[in-house]
Motif scaffolding. Structure first.
Motif, PDB file in Angstrom:
ATOM      1  N   ALA A  35     -10.798  -1.009  72.759  1.00 54.12           N
ATOM      2  CA  ALA A  35     -11.464  -0.105  72.786  1.00 54.12           C
ATOM      3  C   ALA A  35     -12.535  -1.627  71.077  1.00 54.12           C
ATOM      4  O   ALA A  35     -13.887  -1.248  71.416  1.00 54.12           O
ATOM      5  CB  ALA A  35     -12.049   1.077  72.914  1.00 54.12           C
ATOM      6  N   GLU A  66     -12.335  -5.012  71.881  1.00 55.74           N
ATOM      7  CA  GLU A  66     -13.980  -5.225  72.559  1.00 55.74           C
ATOM      8  C   GLU A  66     -15.370  -5.135  72.199  1.00 55.74           C
ATOM      9  O   GLU A  66     -16.257  -5.989  72.094  1.00 55.74           O
ATOM     10  CB  GLU A  66     -13.777  -4.217  73.577  1.00 55.74           C
ATOM     11  N   ILE A 100     -19.447   2.432  72.306  1.00 50.85           N
ATOM     12  CA  ILE A 100     -18.529   2.063  73.381  1.00 50.85           C
ATOM     13  C   ILE A 100     -18.204   3.554  73.745  1.00 50.85           C
ATOM     14  O   ILE A 100     -18.344   5.031  73.414  1.00 50.85           O
ATOM     15  CB  ILE A 100     -17.061   1.915  72.445  1.00 50.85           C
ATOM     16  N   HIS A 101     -18.423   3.442  75.289  1.00 50.72           N
ATOM     17  CA  HIS A 101     -18.906   4.652  75.921  1.00 50.72           C
ATOM     18  C   HIS A 101     -17.158   5.703  76.197  1.00 50.72           C
ATOM     19  O   HIS A 101     -16.910   5.473  76.925  1.00 50.72           O
ATOM     20  CB  HIS A 101     -19.661   5.341  77.311  1.00 50.72           C
ATOM     21  N   PRO A 105     -10.946   5.555  81.394  1.00 51.12           N
ATOM     22  CA  PRO A 105     -12.412   3.544  80.879  1.00 51.12           C
ATOM     23  C   PRO A 105     -12.548   4.357  80.243  1.00 51.12           C
ATOM     24  O   PRO A 105     -13.486   5.590  79.865  1.00 51.12           O
ATOM     25  CB  PRO A 105     -11.416   3.777  82.338  1.00 51.12           C
ATOM     26  N   HIS A 106     -12.882   3.543  78.905  1.00 55.19           N
ATOM     27  CA  HIS A 106     -14.506   3.562  78.218  1.00 55.19           C
ATOM     28  C   HIS A 106     -14.846   2.282  78.899  1.00 55.19           C
ATOM     29  O   HIS A 106     -14.610   1.548  79.767  1.00 55.19           O
ATOM     30  CB  HIS A 106     -13.422   2.799  76.961  1.00 55.19           C
ATOM     31  N   GLN A 107     -15.781   1.920  77.933  1.00 51.03           N
ATOM     32  CA  GLN A 107     -17.211   1.286  78.320  1.00 51.03           C
ATOM     33  C   GLN A 107     -17.817   0.675  77.532  1.00 51.03           C
ATOM     34  O   GLN A 107     -17.882   1.223  76.675  1.00 51.03           O
ATOM     35  CB  GLN A 107     -18.106   1.995  80.101  1.00 51.03           C
ATOM     36  N   VAL A 114     -20.975  -0.056  75.626  1.00 47.95           N
ATOM     37  CA  VAL A 114     -22.451  -0.093  76.709  1.00 47.95           C
ATOM     38  C   VAL A 114     -23.674  -0.669  75.377  1.00 47.95           C
ATOM     39  O   VAL A 114     -23.661  -0.621  73.962  1.00 47.95           O
ATOM     40  CB  VAL A 114     -22.794   1.685  76.316  1.00 47.95           C
TER      41      VAL A 114
END
Length: 352
Positions: free
Chosen positions: A176, A179, A301-302, A336-338, A340
């Motif tokens: 994370a 990214e 990061i969500h 899992p992260h995302q 945003v």
């Protein structure tokens, strides 16, 4: 013609849990725990089951399931009541516990020392079936050691990795962090400031390691002058951002290790007459409420906090059931992260 005689055998549906308790010489709650594999002595369980067989008692499965959940006490212990991340976790756990009819015990510890933490953990172990530890207690050795020694199942929320004899629910903080740094690099940033999180949490180090990895892969060196220490609080973010932005060559972007510190960085930028993101890009981490209560809203990061709450409760319930069989299983649940993307990142000045 004589009417057929009614059977003298009592219908099993008429037997109550109170009658089973009276025959076994225990309380109705003990009967419920014995039937649902709760915490009772083996000799007591056998006495209860003998009464169940003798009376032909058939429990109401739906009711017994509800009773078992109501007799399960799960504690959430926290030390930071002001963090936006923790507030969202609290709401998520309350919702899950309510839906599952679990008794959720919430306790606030005001950052006691190791001796006080051990004493508090020993007292807690005597009144709950499982414990959820959010940061920073998720990596408190005194607390974890006492709970594990007492045989209490523990789920740590957001530690850097599985360890210390407890299960955990987390995201991959390294990837994370990597990214998020790559997102800044792709926008042309080369001088990126970094505000670290708490030094006693391995997740903080993992986010920084991901940041460093992205820079190295892009052929960039980490400038120690652009790395400042924070502790995940808004106030620490203010101090760190001031140090970064008062340098002769300030960064064109700031990577804050959580949203509270990211919001603080935006505040400092505004105070210094800088426009975000035209003059300075800022990113946060967690996607807590702090990310959307500032202007511009933070790219971040969500972490799926609701899913993490669901997983923590589920792991504890499964572990509590297995404990009756003497089985101890540690679970490392990575959610899992995302990334945003919002409005706090743009290309640096002079490169547009």
């Amino acid at each position: 013609m004589d009417k057929p005689k009614k059977s003298v055998r009592r219908k099993t549906s008429g037997v109550t849990i109170d009658e089973v308790a009276a025959l076994a010489g225990v309380s109705p709650m003990t009967v419920s725990r014995a039937i649902n594999q709760g915490k009772v002595r083996d000799v007591t369980r056998e006495r209860v089951m003998r009464a169940v067989r003798e009376l032909g008692y058939t429990p109401n499965l739906a009711a017994s399931s509800l009773a078992a959940a109501q007799h399960t006490r799960i504690a959430l212990i926290y030390t930071d009541p002001s963090g936006a991340y923790l507030r969202e976790l609290l709401v998520g756990l309350l919702r899950v516990a309510s839906n599952a009819a679990i008794q959720l015990v919430i306790d606030y510890w005001d950052e006691p020392g190791p001796t006080a933490q051990r004493k508090a953990a020993r007292a807690l172990a005597g009144r709950v079936d499982g414990v959820i530890l959010p940061p920073p207690l998720c990596e408190s050795k005194p607390v974890v050691t006492e709970l594990v020694r007492a045989g209490i199942p523990v789920v740590a929320i957001a530690p850097g990795h599985l360890g210390n004899g407890v299960s955990c629910v987390r995201i991959d903080d390294f990837h994370a962090g990597r990214e998020l740094a790559e997102h800044l690099i792709q926008h042309g940033h080369r001088r990126i400031g970094f505000i670290c999180g708490r030094t006693d949490l391995s997740a903080s180090a993992r986010r920084y390691d991901g940041f460093v990895s992205a820079l190295h892969d892009a052929g960039l060196e980490v400038d120690p002058a652009l790395v400042e220490q924070g502790d995940y609080t808004y106030r620490s973010g203010l101090a760190a951002a001031e140090k970064l932005l008062c340098q002769p060559r300030p960064p064109t972007a700031i990577f804050a290790s959580n949203d509270d510190m990211g919001a603080a960085a935006i505040s400092v930028a505004h105070r210094r007459g800088l426009e975000v993101p035209r003059d300075l890009s800022v990113v946060g981490f967690d996607d807590s409420s702090a990310a959307t209560t500032v202007w511009p809203e933070l790219t971040t990061i969500h972490q799926p906090i609701a899913s993490m709450a669901d997983a923590a409760i589920d792991i504890l319930l499964r572990t509590i059931r297995r404990r009756t069989d003497g089985e101890r299983v540690l679970i490392d649940h990575v959610v899992p992260h995302q990334l945003v993307v919002r409005d706090s990142v743009a290309r640096p000045p002079g490169s547009r």
